[in-house]
Design a protein around this motif. Structure first.
Motif, PDB file in Angstrom:
ATOM      1  N   PRO A  66     -13.973  -0.002   5.252  1.00  0.00           N
ATOM      2  CA  PRO A  66     -12.866   0.577   4.470  1.00  0.00           C
ATOM      3  C   PRO A  66     -11.619   0.828   5.312  1.00  0.00           C
ATOM      4  O   PRO A  66     -10.502   0.775   4.799  1.00  0.00           O
ATOM      5  CB  PRO A  66     -13.444   1.875   3.904  1.00  0.00           C
ATOM      6  N   ILE A  67     -11.806   1.083   6.591  1.00  0.00           N
ATOM      7  CA  ILE A  67     -10.654   1.271   7.484  1.00  0.00           C
ATOM      8  C   ILE A  67      -9.886  -0.043   7.604  1.00  0.00           C
ATOM      9  O   ILE A  67      -8.654  -0.073   7.515  1.00  0.00           O
ATOM     10  CB  ILE A  67     -11.112   1.787   8.864  1.00  0.00           C
ATOM     11  N   HIS A  69      -9.802  -2.455   5.427  1.00  0.00           N
ATOM     12  CA  HIS A  69      -9.113  -2.680   4.148  1.00  0.00           C
ATOM     13  C   HIS A  69      -7.855  -1.820   4.051  1.00  0.00           C
ATOM     14  O   HIS A  69      -6.819  -2.279   3.549  1.00  0.00           O
ATOM     15  CB  HIS A  69     -10.044  -2.389   2.974  1.00  0.00           C
ATOM     16  N   ALA A  70      -7.925  -0.586   4.509  1.00  0.00           N
ATOM     17  CA  ALA A  70      -6.763   0.305   4.466  1.00  0.00           C
ATOM     18  C   ALA A  70      -5.646  -0.215   5.374  1.00  0.00           C
ATOM     19  O   ALA A  70      -4.474  -0.213   4.974  1.00  0.00           O
ATOM     20  CB  ALA A  70      -7.175   1.726   4.870  1.00  0.00           C
ATOM     21  N   LYS A  73      -3.847  -3.037   3.732  1.00  0.00           N
ATOM     22  CA  LYS A  73      -2.941  -2.609   2.659  1.00  0.00           C
ATOM     23  C   LYS A  73      -1.605  -2.129   3.211  1.00  0.00           C
ATOM     24  O   LYS A  73      -0.583  -2.225   2.546  1.00  0.00           O
ATOM     25  CB  LYS A  73      -3.584  -1.473   1.854  1.00  0.00           C
ATOM     26  N   VAL A  74      -1.628  -1.589   4.431  1.00  0.00           N
ATOM     27  CA  VAL A  74      -0.451  -0.937   5.003  1.00  0.00           C
ATOM     28  C   VAL A  74       0.373  -1.861   5.895  1.00  0.00           C
ATOM     29  O   VAL A  74       1.602  -1.820   5.878  1.00  0.00           O
ATOM     30  CB  VAL A  74      -0.899   0.318   5.803  1.00  0.00           C
ATOM     31  N   GLN A 125      -0.059   6.530   6.722  1.00  0.00           N
ATOM     32  CA  GLN A 125      -0.130   5.441   5.741  1.00  0.00           C
ATOM     33  C   GLN A 125      -1.551   4.891   5.628  1.00  0.00           C
ATOM     34  O   GLN A 125      -2.037   4.640   4.524  1.00  0.00           O
ATOM     35  CB  GLN A 125       0.837   4.318   6.116  1.00  0.00           C
ATOM     36  N   ILE A 126      -2.205   4.706   6.767  1.00  0.00           N
ATOM     37  CA  ILE A 126      -3.576   4.170   6.745  1.00  0.00           C
ATOM     38  C   ILE A 126      -4.514   5.183   6.097  1.00  0.00           C
ATOM     39  O   ILE A 126      -5.341   4.821   5.246  1.00  0.00           O
ATOM     40  CB  ILE A 126      -4.049   3.793   8.167  1.00  0.00           C
ATOM     41  N   ILE A 127      -4.391   6.450   6.466  1.00  0.00           N
ATOM     42  CA  ILE A 127      -5.239   7.487   5.871  1.00  0.00           C
ATOM     43  C   ILE A 127      -5.023   7.545   4.353  1.00  0.00           C
ATOM     44  O   ILE A 127      -5.985   7.636   3.589  1.00  0.00           O
ATOM     45  CB  ILE A 127      -4.981   8.858   6.537  1.00  0.00           C
ATOM     46  N   ALA A 129      -4.226   5.160   2.455  1.00  0.00           N
ATOM     47  CA  ALA A 129      -4.771   3.943   1.844  1.00  0.00           C
ATOM     48  C   ALA A 129      -6.307   3.930   1.824  1.00  0.00           C
ATOM     49  O   ALA A 129      -6.906   3.064   1.195  1.00  0.00           O
ATOM     50  CB  ALA A 129      -4.240   2.712   2.566  1.00  0.00           C
ATOM     51  N   LEU A 130      -6.933   4.870   2.532  1.00  0.00           N
ATOM     52  CA  LEU A 130      -8.409   4.908   2.570  1.00  0.00           C
ATOM     53  C   LEU A 130      -9.002   5.319   1.226  1.00  0.00           C
ATOM     54  O   LEU A 130      -8.612   6.172   0.555  1.00  0.00           O
ATOM     55  CB  LEU A 130      -8.904   5.866   3.658  1.00  0.00           C
TER      56      LEU A 130
END
Length: 130
Positions: A66-67, A69-70, A73-74, A125-127, A129-130
């Motif tokens: 999932p990290i 994938h996040a 997304k960013v 941003q990454i957090i 998107a998680l």
């Protein structure tokens, strides 16, 4: 022997944490090849990646997925590359690197120099998107 990564996990050295659970810790690499370059490490000190127990190895990838994938997304990229080099710190670690070409994972390239504000922005941003 305690590694720099153990000190990061223990909060003795600050990091830009992305995610954490009982067994793993993910944080932005402070010497990134590209924005969003993230390290995923086991909390148990294990020198070599393939010395991680079979049970934890499965969890390692499930924690990282999932990290990745996040990050994707960013950070504009074609995919997230995965690298396990393990020469820099004697503590098993996986690099998750946004890439557009294989050269984006060339560790002999100059590293980015980001400001603390830039690190905090990409971290947030990454957090998110998680």
């Amino acid at each position: 022997m305690m590694t720099i990564f153990t000190k990061i996990i223990n909060g003795e050295i600050p990091s830009y944490k992305i995610a954490e659970n009982d067994h793993f810790y993910a944080f932005l690499d402070i010497f990134p090849l590209v924005k969003g370059h993230t390290l995923v490490i086991p909390k148990a000190e294990t020198d070599k990646f393939f010395d991680v127990s079979d049970e934890l190895m499965q969890e390692y990838l499930l924690f990282a997925k999932p990290i990745a994938h996040a990050i994707e997304k960013v950070v504009p990229c074609n995919r997230i590359g995965v690298s396990v080099v393990g020469l820099e710190v004697p503590h098993a670690h996986m690099h998750l690197i946004p890439i557009n070409s294989a050269d984006d994972m060339n560790f002999s390239r100059s590293k980015l120099k980001l400001t603390p504000d830039e690190f905090r922005e990409i971290q947030a941003q990454i957090i998110a998107a998680l």
